[in-house]
Design an enzyme around this catalytic site. Sequence first.
Site, PDB file in Angstrom:
ATOM      1  N   LYS A 102       3.826 -23.250 -90.743  1.00 33.71           N
ATOM      2  CA  LYS A 102       3.643 -22.767 -92.114  1.00 33.71           C
ATOM      3  C   LYS A 102       4.960 -22.209 -92.635  1.00 33.71           C
ATOM      4  CE  LYS A 102       0.226 -20.188 -94.833  1.00 33.71           C
ATOM      5  NZ  LYS A 102      -1.016 -19.371 -94.751  1.00 33.71           N
ATOM      6  N   GLU A 128      -7.481 -23.663 -91.520  1.00 37.28           N
ATOM      7  CA  GLU A 128      -6.318 -22.971 -90.966  1.00 37.28           C
ATOM      8  C   GLU A 128      -6.699 -22.219 -89.688  1.00 37.28           C
ATOM      9  OE1 GLU A 128      -2.718 -20.146 -92.767  1.00 37.28           O
ATOM     10  OE2 GLU A 128      -4.605 -20.384 -93.857  1.00 37.28           O
ATOM     11  N   SER A 134     -33.622   3.789-101.818  1.00 39.68           N
ATOM     12  CA  SER A 134     -33.850   4.962-102.672  1.00 39.68           C
ATOM     13  C   SER A 134     -34.575   4.634-103.965  1.00 39.68           C
ATOM     14  CB  SER A 134     -32.509   5.610-103.007  1.00 39.68           C
ATOM     15  OG  SER A 134     -31.756   4.767-103.879  1.00 39.68           O
ATOM     16  N   CYS A 186      -2.571 -23.466 -97.080  1.00 36.66           N
ATOM     17  CA  CYS A 186      -3.144 -22.327 -97.793  1.00 36.66           C
ATOM     18  C   CYS A 186      -2.226 -21.771 -98.872  1.00 36.66           C
ATOM     19  CB  CYS A 186      -3.547 -21.236 -96.800  1.00 36.66           C
ATOM     20  SG  CYS A 186      -4.758 -20.067 -97.478  1.00 36.66           S
TER      21      CYS A 186
END
Length: 699
Positions: free
Chosen positions: A114, A45, A356, A175
């Site tokens: 789309k 896309e 750490s 999509c």
Amino acid sequence: MGRKVTVATCALNQWVLDFEGNTERILRSVEAAKAGGAKYRLGPELEICGYGCADHFYESDTLLHSFQALKVLLESPVTQDIICDVGMPVMHHNVRYNCRVLFLNRKILLIRPKMLMANSGVYREMRWFSPWNRPRHVEDYFLPRMIQEVTGQDTVPFGDCVLSTKDTCIGTEMCAELWNPDSPHIHMGRDGVEIFTNSSASHHELRKADQRVHLIRSATAKTGGIYLYANQRGCDGDRVYYDGCAMVAVNGDVVARGDQFSLDDVEVVTATLDLEDVRSYRGEHLQPAMKSETQAFLRVKVDFSLSTSDDVFLPTQQPLQWRFHTPEEEISLGPACWLWDYLRRSGQAGFLLPLSGGVDSSSTACIVHSMCTLLCAAVADGNLQVLEDVRRVVGDTSYDPQDPKELCGRVFTTCYMSSENSSEDTRSRARELAAQIGSTHLNFSIDAAVKGILGIFSAVTGHWPCFRARGGSHRENLALQNVQARVRMVLAYLFAQLSLWARGRPGGLLVLGSANVDESLTGYFTKYDCSSADINPIGGISKTDLRGFLRYCADRFQLSALDGILKAPPTAELEPLTDGQVSQTDEADMGMTYSELSVIGRLRKISKCGPFSMFCKLIQAWKDVLSPAEVAQKVKRFFRMYSVNRHKMTTVTPSYHAESYSPDDNRFDLRPFLYDTRWRWQFKTIDEQLSQLETKAEQ
């Protein structure tokens, strides 16, 4: 008459506004598709401009450069004799659309906008694009002059239509349209479309891949047909990682697939398939219901075949067994690929991490080690792009990375910044892990800097604050913790900028953060402390998943140092030690465990619960371990901490998006950062409900 078609889909690592690089990768994919015998090539896309352009979509330059790139593609000899399906933004009648442009031999066949937009979670497509809300309607699109000069066309079809070749019919969905209950492939299938294509920019979240695969399988199981899925890959400039996984499915079975996580910028998946398999499947399963009652799709006819007349001996793809990655593998691979994209495109020479010796920073360190492992494997497999990028990052044009540990020493610096409140246990755990992964490790004290800052305060005010353990107030105690944390941030950036210079090497380092998603929920970190960094690969991952990830790393990479890290209680080590031992733990400070926080986070974001709704759900979920009064106390404490600290999320380090309950307010979790922290009405409702429950229990 030909019956077997060879088609190609791909995963491309595109980058926003990198028109030159994006165009070059598209051409490489077309070349690979043709080399595999394909007559149709599908790409991701918005591949020409990059999916994540965000408000750059408003700029006319983005539209202009997209058409300039399309012109290059049309004119290239590489794109001849294959139908190319590319994605780009197009403005039609002054409305901006997210489109597919299909072309063949310098002619644009159609432009398909789309129709159903992605507009939830990390997606904001409705901000920049309008949906094409006219099903089966097609209009004339007037091409820009630069394209007319190449194609000789004034107008082309624009709208909801399909492509009809000599041997089959091809329909497009994009999509989010696959995820919609009224997906276009249902209507196209009933109108005789045999090949469905889906160009996507679907991001990675933990445990999400199976949803995507299930949808694609079910799409062709319902209607029959061939389904091509293309996806973006990599970090195209933001917090999300697109995880590729291009695939081809036929009649409910996946028959070809690409990698979910890969360092390849261009991956092409080709498949040879028999159209008669689709026709036989539909003839048996769907014959009575095939014809759609709605208006038929306009068919754009093209004098071209996807098959050949002598294809009888061509082998076709067979169903394959899909193996999904475990969440631990996903954490090892997704953030590692994301970090590599960020590093190679940022122009920096490596990473620096305040280590750490706890679970969070150790997880970040292991992700960098995993990145180095992937890089060495890619170079061993002959990936020249990765080799070129590694050499550029380390500043050595002859370097040949073979050992992940050795590479880690070149690109990764860790530092343990101790204070008088640090224990020898955490110091040794950090040192041991750094030695096992191979990072360049620094160990120094911040006490002089902390005392210097407090000395300035004392000179101005005449007061010297004390820890609570030494008689100080809560405010003094908190200020003393915060000054340590913020000094570490300042020193982290100083060493990131100058440590390579001090070693006679060029370049600077990116500072990595290591705050997990659960700590961000409650704000259990200091604003502008060493959680403030350039990027954070674990900011969207829960503490529970990170612990599982470290257990995986201990076995996968043979890191025995992780055993001690996993056994130690999580602590910030910002308060004085008691008899040399840690007296402060994270879960005690927060008033809830990390596993409880994960549940609360999902209820807050995914289930959309306010305080009262959360209380009602948790008295059932936790009834075996907590009383209603204890649940009410935890819910109130969480919302107080959340609302008091929400402002911290406005400055949180950009993090890899991996969880659907992330509190990142910059793009995903759009909520205020100033609250009435008393929550009077909400808490009163909880108290009333609690009173009713207690009265009922007494009866």
